[in-house]
Write an enzyme that holds these catalytic residues in place. Sequence first.
Site, mmCIF file in Angstrom:
data_model
loop_
_atom_site.group_PDB
_atom_site.id
_atom_site.type_symbol
_atom_site.label_atom_id
_atom_site.label_comp_id
_atom_site.label_asym_id
_atom_site.label_seq_id
_atom_site.Cartn_x
_atom_site.Cartn_y
_atom_site.Cartn_z
ATOM 1 N N ALA A 134 3.226 -0.035 -2.330
ATOM 2 C CA ALA A 134 2.787 -0.239 -3.712
ATOM 3 C C ALA A 134 3.867 0.215 -4.687
ATOM 4 C CB ALA A 134 1.491 0.530 -3.957
ATOM 5 N N HIS B 276 -6.398 8.668 -1.413
ATOM 6 C CA HIS B 276 -5.204 7.835 -1.206
ATOM 7 C C HIS B 276 -5.485 6.720 -0.190
ATOM 8 C CE1 HIS B 276 -0.998 6.942 -1.704
ATOM 9 N NE2 HIS B 276 -0.744 7.070 -0.415
ATOM 10 N N VAL C 2 0.844 -1.186 0.000
ATOM 11 C CA VAL C 2 0.000 0.000 0.000
ATOM 12 C C VAL C 2 0.885 1.243 0.000
ATOM 13 C CG1 VAL C 2 -1.733 1.282 1.305
ATOM 14 C CG2 VAL C 2 -1.838 -1.212 1.249
ATOM 15 N N SER C 3 0.612 2.207 -0.888
ATOM 16 C CA SER C 3 1.312 3.483 -0.917
ATOM 17 C C SER C 3 2.810 3.275 -1.145
ATOM 18 C CB SER C 3 1.015 4.270 0.357
ATOM 19 O OG SER C 3 1.482 5.601 0.264
ATOM 20 N N SER C 4 3.666 3.563 -0.184
ATOM 21 C CA SER C 4 5.087 3.289 -0.339
ATOM 22 C C SER C 4 5.318 1.824 -0.678
ATOM 23 C CB SER C 4 5.841 3.658 0.938
ATOM 24 O OG SER C 4 7.212 3.367 0.821
#
Length: 496
Positions: free
Chosen positions: A167, A304, A163-165
């Site tokens: 991803a 986000h 997730v996020s970083s």
Amino acid sequence: MSGLMNAIRSKRFLRPLVGALAATLVLTAGALGLSAATQPASSAASLTRVTNFGPNPSNLNMYVYVPENVDPNPALLVAVHYCTGTAQAYFSGAAREFVTAADQQGFVIVFPEATRDSKCFDVYSPDALRRDGGSDPVAIKSMIDYARSHYGVDASRIYATGVSSGAMTTNVLLALYPDVFAAGSAFAGVPATCFATGSSTNTWNSTCSGGRDIRTAQAWGDAARGMYPSWSGTYPRFQTWHGTQDTVLAYPNFGEQIKQWTNLHGLASGSGRVDQPQTAWTRTTYGDAARPTFQSISLQGYSHDVYRTGMARYAMDFFGGLDEAGATPSPSPSMTMPSRTPTPTPSIPDCGTGAVSALTTCPPPSPSASPRPPGCEEGAPTPAPSCPPWPSDSASPSPASGCTAVMRIVNGWQGGYQAEVTVTATRPLTGWTTSFTLSGSTVSQLWNGQLTVTGSRVQVKNSTWNGSLLAAGGTASYGFIGTGTAPATIPVVDCA
């Protein structure tokens, strides 16, 4: 971001700036299910830290979850957390569905943990973007090697998600180690190399995060191939998720990931099949339906904070090999959405023929266009000055053509937008062709159709699988990403 990271390293500024990062760069604890009321029940197996697991140039921590009923030759999932996160927080929160599935299916999960102040993973330094160059990817590869040697992991069933970083790291890992991973699923990421800064101390790329790094599919594919230049084999299967209202890693990064991974797999633009497995989801699947090569899921109205309970099952179905048999994925399950809902999409009025316009008022109809003179027809080379101009965008298609088509703008951002065109048959059809004029923007990505551009005139024909509309009232649709300014007036789409 380098100034921000330097401030974070100062004890004087540590507490307020970590709070700022938590507010702007990562999923909230509530969205990830970290409240005391949602803490998972304890199980006999537990998250365990492993030390001395191999080369670790960036001093990551390794945690592993091995279920009690682990398979003799289990699959391995690498689950990479978000900025300011920890292995334990991800294990207990957004990754909990994967943990539950591991208990049921017997696969192993490795949780890398970043130890730098931001708790973000390195997807920006030259070392991190070169195979075996150093930094976090080398440390994570060491964790995989450790798991293979200590738990008998099946080398053909190694997957990554984040997730996020995490991803962004998933994109990077699959590009660096295509010979290691079978597939990956990224929740709110960016293309591999997009976040490059050329420095290990400059940790933030605002051009990429803002969705302003726009390249061709070939350029993105070449950037990924440049991370492991000697590789000539196939790349891992890939799935990406993104919210249209993401302001941290802006939504255009979704389209850029699509370009990169379809290019790496040699997939034609517009060759995917589109469905909506859940409200506000648009899923495009490329390749075999039972074992897709690439899949993208656009989440209308999501920020986000993209992850929701139930999404892990869709990711695992895409992987298709976490259980011991490596069986064909089961049909996508129904998903109960939590009470926390995405930002609502503004209401838009009906503009006839069952379609809608993103304008507050719909464009007025006008008489059908006159036939074009010889040499000025649709698809001809750029016309000479003697050719008459194309009809204005207020023109209306003739029902005698066999179909009508209406465009709507479904999302917009600075420098780009997403549009959808719905084709409706007025009689049985075996194929259709639409055309319209764009001013101030260009089509940079298209799906569910075949694209031809002549100057500002855009022509889209049906794909091989969506051309047959067997009865009046049948519909087909395609979509595209526009780069530039979204039309102030929705173009009328001619259909034949």
